[in-house]
Design a protein around this motif. Structure first.
Motif, PDB file in Angstrom:
ATOM      1  N   THR A  21       0.834  -1.208   0.000  1.00 49.99           N
ATOM      2  CA  THR A  21       0.000   0.000   0.000  1.00 49.99           C
ATOM      3  C   THR A  21       0.861   1.248   0.000  1.00 49.99           C
ATOM      4  O   THR A  21       0.674   2.168  -0.785  1.00 49.99           O
ATOM      5  CB  THR A  21      -0.883   0.040   1.263  1.00 49.99           C
ATOM      6  OG1 THR A  21      -1.405  -1.254   1.475  1.00 49.99           O
ATOM      7  CG2 THR A  21      -1.993   1.044   1.110  1.00 49.99           C
ATOM      8  N   THR A  23       4.055   1.536  -0.800  1.00 48.73           N
ATOM      9  CA  THR A  23       4.849   1.655  -2.024  1.00 48.73           C
ATOM     10  C   THR A  23       3.995   2.214  -3.150  1.00 48.73           C
ATOM     11  O   THR A  23       4.439   3.054  -3.927  1.00 48.73           O
ATOM     12  CB  THR A  23       5.419   0.287  -2.427  1.00 48.73           C
ATOM     13  OG1 THR A  23       6.041  -0.297  -1.304  1.00 48.73           O
ATOM     14  CG2 THR A  23       6.432   0.426  -3.548  1.00 48.73           C
ATOM     15  N   TRP A  24       2.740   1.751  -3.205  1.00 54.36           N
ATOM     16  CA  TRP A  24       1.812   2.220  -4.232  1.00 54.36           C
ATOM     17  C   TRP A  24       1.578   3.724  -4.088  1.00 54.36           C
ATOM     18  O   TRP A  24       1.638   4.480  -5.055  1.00 54.36           O
ATOM     19  CB  TRP A  24       0.520   1.415  -4.132  1.00 54.36           C
ATOM     20  CG  TRP A  24      -0.502   1.744  -5.165  1.00 54.36           C
ATOM     21  CD1 TRP A  24      -1.753   2.239  -4.954  1.00 54.36           C
ATOM     22  CD2 TRP A  24      -0.377   1.605  -6.591  1.00 54.36           C
ATOM     23  NE1 TRP A  24      -2.402   2.424  -6.147  1.00 54.36           N
ATOM     24  CE2 TRP A  24      -1.582   2.051  -7.162  1.00 54.36           C
ATOM     25  CE3 TRP A  24       0.651   1.152  -7.433  1.00 54.36           C
ATOM     26  CZ2 TRP A  24      -1.803   2.054  -8.541  1.00 54.36           C
ATOM     27  CZ3 TRP A  24       0.443   1.165  -8.804  1.00 54.36           C
ATOM     28  CH2 TRP A  24      -0.773   1.602  -9.353  1.00 54.36           C
TER      29      TRP A  24
END
Lengths: 218, 222
Positions: A21, A23-24
């Motif tokens: 999450t 990293t996104w």
């Protein structure tokens, strides 16, 4: 400190969702910032490139702005734009813009005047000269600017944690507050490096595909 | 917004804020000392290494790789990791800022020495200079403009990075920002941000003059 390893695969495995999450978020913020910066920087560079004085002062102002520290910039923006994603995005765009502007201008200025004359000589209009000669010749410089801007933006996003939105920086800070949990900080830092590396390679490959003439074939 | 601005001005106008122990003057001093320590340590390692690599022509791939990857290295993570190892505050920040500055210095020294005029280098060799003589008396003076530019960039970037120290309990002007964020006094945050930015600009200006002075006369443009 036993039980507090520098890196732990089990932490990564246990928190894969959280890591993904963050990293996104990190990725989206980076791409958005660089994309916005590029849509401003390239037209602006085209606009000022033929006016020497103006180009010099634009680069000068950009260099001065670049010296403003990230923590300070986010901190200054926070009271104006509130806490959250917006001040971080605005700050990131500002930094990326400076890098892109400088590189694009340098690329456009390096176009050989003889080539421009030749293009006009074969009947290209101003629009064609700009699109097919100037921009094409500046493309390698623009791509290297994009790579530089993207990689530094990835590192800079982490500082956004001070105004409440840091992507992977969030994990670093949480790990720090959470009894100095090293595994969390180092996993986030490595994810950051990996993200920067992958984006850099992707841009390099895209640049290579877009500029086939820079590869000498014998 | 205007109340924030007013608060910032009131904060900056209070003489006690500046002169008290651990006030703005103290913090600015700390900030500069930390910068000098970080850049000094990084320069002691990176400049000779860069000059030597440039002189021998080895390791170009290494230099490029180091200076590229280091851009993506989050300084925040280094400061926080060092803190978890028990290195709090100023020491951790100096180390992190040094790690941050070293690649810039390395690349500057490498490019400077590497890019020294081939003809000048060959001429010196022809005059019978030893390799060390070539390096010291020809390549290094020719490299000064690029090295000086690298040092200037590194110092300004470090001044701009040191504020992160405050997130791990360190000193410097970042404390003002951090404290303001914590207590929601945004005027103080603004004041701190403006102060750090101003310090960067002043340092950059001073260094611009210094850079001109250390550049050998023959290499100055007009």
């Amino acid at each position: 400190m036993p039980g507090n390893p520098w890196f732990s695969w089990s932490w990564v495995a246990d928190n894969a969702d959280l890591l993904a999450t963050r990293t996104w978020q990190h990725l989206l913020l980076t791409l958005e910032a660089v994309a916005i910066a590029a849509t401003i920087a390239v037209p602006l560079a085209l606009l000022v490139v033929r006016r020497r004085r103006l180009a010099a002062s634009v680069v000068g102002v950009a260099a001065v702005l670049y010296t403003v520290p990230s923590l300070a910039l986010f901190a200054i923006l926070a009271p104006v734009l509130g806490i959250g994603r917006t001040p971080v995005l605005v700050g990131l765009v500002a930094y990326a813009l400076l890098v892109l502007l400088r590189q694009t201008l340098a690329g456009l200025q390096s176009v050989d005047p003889a080539v421009l004359d030749a293009a006009r000589g074969v009947g290209y209009g101003p629009v064609q000269v700009t699109a097919r000669v100037r921009l094409a010749a500046a493309l390698p410089a623009v791509v290297s600017g994009l790579r530089l801007a993207t990689v530094s933006t990835v590192a800079l996003v982490t500082v956004g944690v001070v105004v409440g939105y840091g992507g992977l920086g969030q994990l670093m800070f949480e790990g720090f507050r959470n009894n100095f949990h090293r595994a969390e900080i180092s996993a986030a830092a490595l994810a950051c490096l990996l993200l920067a590396f992958l984006l850099d390679v992707a841009l390099w490959a895209a640049g290579r595909a877009l500029t086939p003439w820079t590869r000498r074939t014998t | 917004m205007s109340s924030v601005l007013a608060e910032a001005l009131r904060y900056l106008n209070d003489p006690l804020v500046w002169t008290r122990p651990r006030g703005l003057l103290d913090l600015t001093g700390q900030h500069l000392v930390m910068t000098l320590a970080a850049v000094g340590a990084a320069a002691a390692l990176a400049l000779p290494l860069g000059a030597w690599l440039g002189h021998s022509g080895r390791g170009s791939g290494l230099v490029v790789a180091i200076s590229n990857t280091s851009r993506a290295l989050p300084t925040l993570a280094i400061i926080l990791l060092l803190a978890t190892a028990g290195l709090f505050g100023n020491t951790a920040t100096v180390i992190a800022a040094g790690i941050f500055a070293a690649p810039v210095l390395l690349a500057g020294a490498y490019d400077g020495v590497r890019g020294a005029d081939r003809a000048a280098r060959d001429a010196a060799r022809g005059l019978g200079y030893s390799p060390a003589g070539v390096l010291w008396r020809v390549e290094v003076p020719l490299a000064v403009p690029l090295v000086a530019a690298g040092v200037r960039t590194a110092i300004v970037q470090v001044v701009a990075t040191i504020p992160l120290a405050a997130l791990a309990g360190g000193g410097g002007l970042g404390q003002v920002i951090q404290l303001g964020m914590g207590t929601q006094r945004y005027g103080q945050v603004l004041a701190g941000g403006v102060l750090v930015a101003a310090l960067c600009l002043v340092v950059d200006g001073v260094l611009a003059v210094a850079q001109r002075m250390v550049t050998p006369r023959a290499l100055r443009d007009a």
